[in-house]
Enzyme design. Structure first.
Site: not given
Length: 469
Positions: A114, A116-117, A119-120, A138, A143, A182, A235
């Site tokens: 998963c 986007a965007p 970072g990971k 994604e 996205r 994520d 999150c």
């Protein structure tokens, strides 16, 4: 910053009061009305002179810093060059988990499910060997655009971007060495940073996200190799999305839980779940204890010994249907690359992509089994009149472009004008005709074409800087 604590959803507040102590709850409400920490992570492939003042290290990621006061990142050309990525500090705990438990010295296949965007994905890519392969997935088309943009800025060619549901990867049995999920979640950990997350929250959203996560976790074991690393994160603070997923993973009896070394000074809480005598640990970041937003992360190792035989099968006929660029054109394309012999080329419509030779098999497999949105580095397209390459922006900012291509390092004002796709004060580059790369502090920003009395700015219109600087 406003009183966000007064606008928290009532049912969220009631549930959280049952999860943490009254003292912690008061501290949580105070913290949610406080300042949002700002942090960034540098690109190890593009070392640069980054001059933010008053920075302190993010303790669980060696490549990251907090900034005391949020600057205007849009005014810094280095962010457009891919020198760093602005990322929420808690989510960089993935760096610590990978450094401790992934065999990063080996060439790996990694799935960021998963992504986007980005970072990971950029964090993962920073840790991998050059001959590793990162599949950044994604499902939402819109996205995936910033995901591709951020991977392009990072500059490495060993990435593939797909757009599939988790179950689509299940037939690729024991394909990946590492899977990072994520997961889509109710976003409670973003209530401080993004008030909209609080407005959109509901118990039905929590239930819906938990259902999606359950499906994802069900399908992951198939695509992960025995002995492979599985990292799950959200999150949010919701037990349905965190603790219940720990239970699900343990009850599958396919994984062994892993512990991640943490320092008490970091303020990370631990959550333990036990099933059949086996204890799994989740690591929770919460506003009033850690310097970052809300996060939950856990790590597992898939049971068993890795097989030397591939357990997935792909039709050879389908694989052969993915045509690579012919030898004659390939030789011309290789001249644009620093190590051209290490690449093969794929043409999609008019666009030509550089694919690392070690990744061609993986590229073809993803092309015929998944919805592939992007591959390698887009080099450009051939001019129909003279057959020469019209280079793409991706090639300019990549880490593979030839050092023989002319460059011009410009000052700040010209860099901004270039990014705004406006005329620069520089009118020509001495001794150069044709294509050249504009750089700022040694890092590429994009292409210009040098004509007798002017430079034509080829910065992509859709990426141009619109902010007044």
């Amino acid at each position: 910053m406003g009183n966000r604590s007064e606008n928290l959803p009532k049912k969220f507040t009631e549930r959280l009061q049952g999860q943490i102590s009254a003292e912690d709850f008061d501290a949580f409400k105070e913290a949610i009305d406080g300042q949002v920490p700002v942090s960034y992570r540098t690109n190890p492939f593009k070392p640069a002179e980054i001059t933010f003042s008053d920075t302190t290290p993010v303790p669980w990621c060696d490549e990251a810093q907090y900034i005391a006061k949020r600057p205007s990142f849009a005014e810094d050309p280095l962010i457009f060059a891919g020198a760093y990525y602005v990322q929420e500090a808690s989510s960089m705990f993935l760096w610590k988990a990978l450094k401790q438990h992934a065999p990063l010295e080996k060439d790996l296949r990694v799935l960021d499910l998963c992504a986007a965007p980005g970072g990971k994905s950029t964090l993962i890519n920073s840790l991998l060997t050059p001959k590793s392969v990162l599949v950044s997935n994604e499902i939402v088309g819109k996205r995936s655009l910033p995901l591709i943009d951020n991977l392009v800025r990072w500059g490495n060619p060993n990435t593939l971007v797909t757009g599939n549901y988790a179950e689509s990867f299940a037939p690729l049995r024991e394909y990946f060495d590492v899977v990072v999920t994520d997961a889509p979640c109710s976003g409670e950990g973003m209530f401080r940073k993004d008030p909209k997350a609080s407005e959109l929250w509901s118990t039905s959203l929590v239930d819906s996200c938990a259902s999606i996560q359950e499906s994802i976790v069900d399908h992951i074991p198939h695509a992960l190799k025995a002995g492979g690393l599985y990292i799950y994160s959200t999150c949010t603070f919701a037990p349905q999305e965190n603790e219940e997923r720990l239970v699900q993973i343990l009850e599958s009896d396919e994984f062994e839980p892993l512990e991640i070394d943490i320092d008490p000074s970091w303020g990370i809480s631990t959550v333990e779940v036990e099933r059949n005598g086996v204890k799994a640990i989740g690591y929770r970041f919460i506003f009033h204890k850690t310097k970052g937003e809300g996060l939950f992360l856990t790590a597992f190792r898939k049971k068993g010994e890795p097989s030397i035989h591939q357990k997935f099968s792909v039709s050879p006929k389908k694989m052969k249907s993915v045509f690579m660029v012919k030898k004659r054109e390939s030789e011309e394309l290789r001249k644009w690359l620093e190590n051209g012999k290490d690449f093969e080329f794929y043409q999609d419509g008019e666009d030509v992509y550089a694919i690392p030779s070690h990744m061609v098999q993986d590229f073809k497999i993803m092309k015929v089994t998944q919805k592939l949105r992007h591959q390698g580095i887009k080099m450009g397209r051939f001019n129909k009149k003279n057959g020469q390459l019209i280079p793409d922006h991706e090639l300019a900012v990549s880490n593979i472009v030839s050092a023989k291509i002319p460059t011009l390092d410009v000052e700040y004002r010209d860099a901004i004008d270039f990014l705004k796709k406006q005329e620069m004060s520089v009118k020509t580059i001495q001794g150069v005709k044709g294509w050249a790369i504009i750089k700022y502090k040694g890092l590429a920003l994009g292409w210009v074409k040098v004509l007798p009395n002017r430079l034509n700015n080829y910065y992509p219109s859709e990426l141009r800087l619109r902010k007044d600087v």
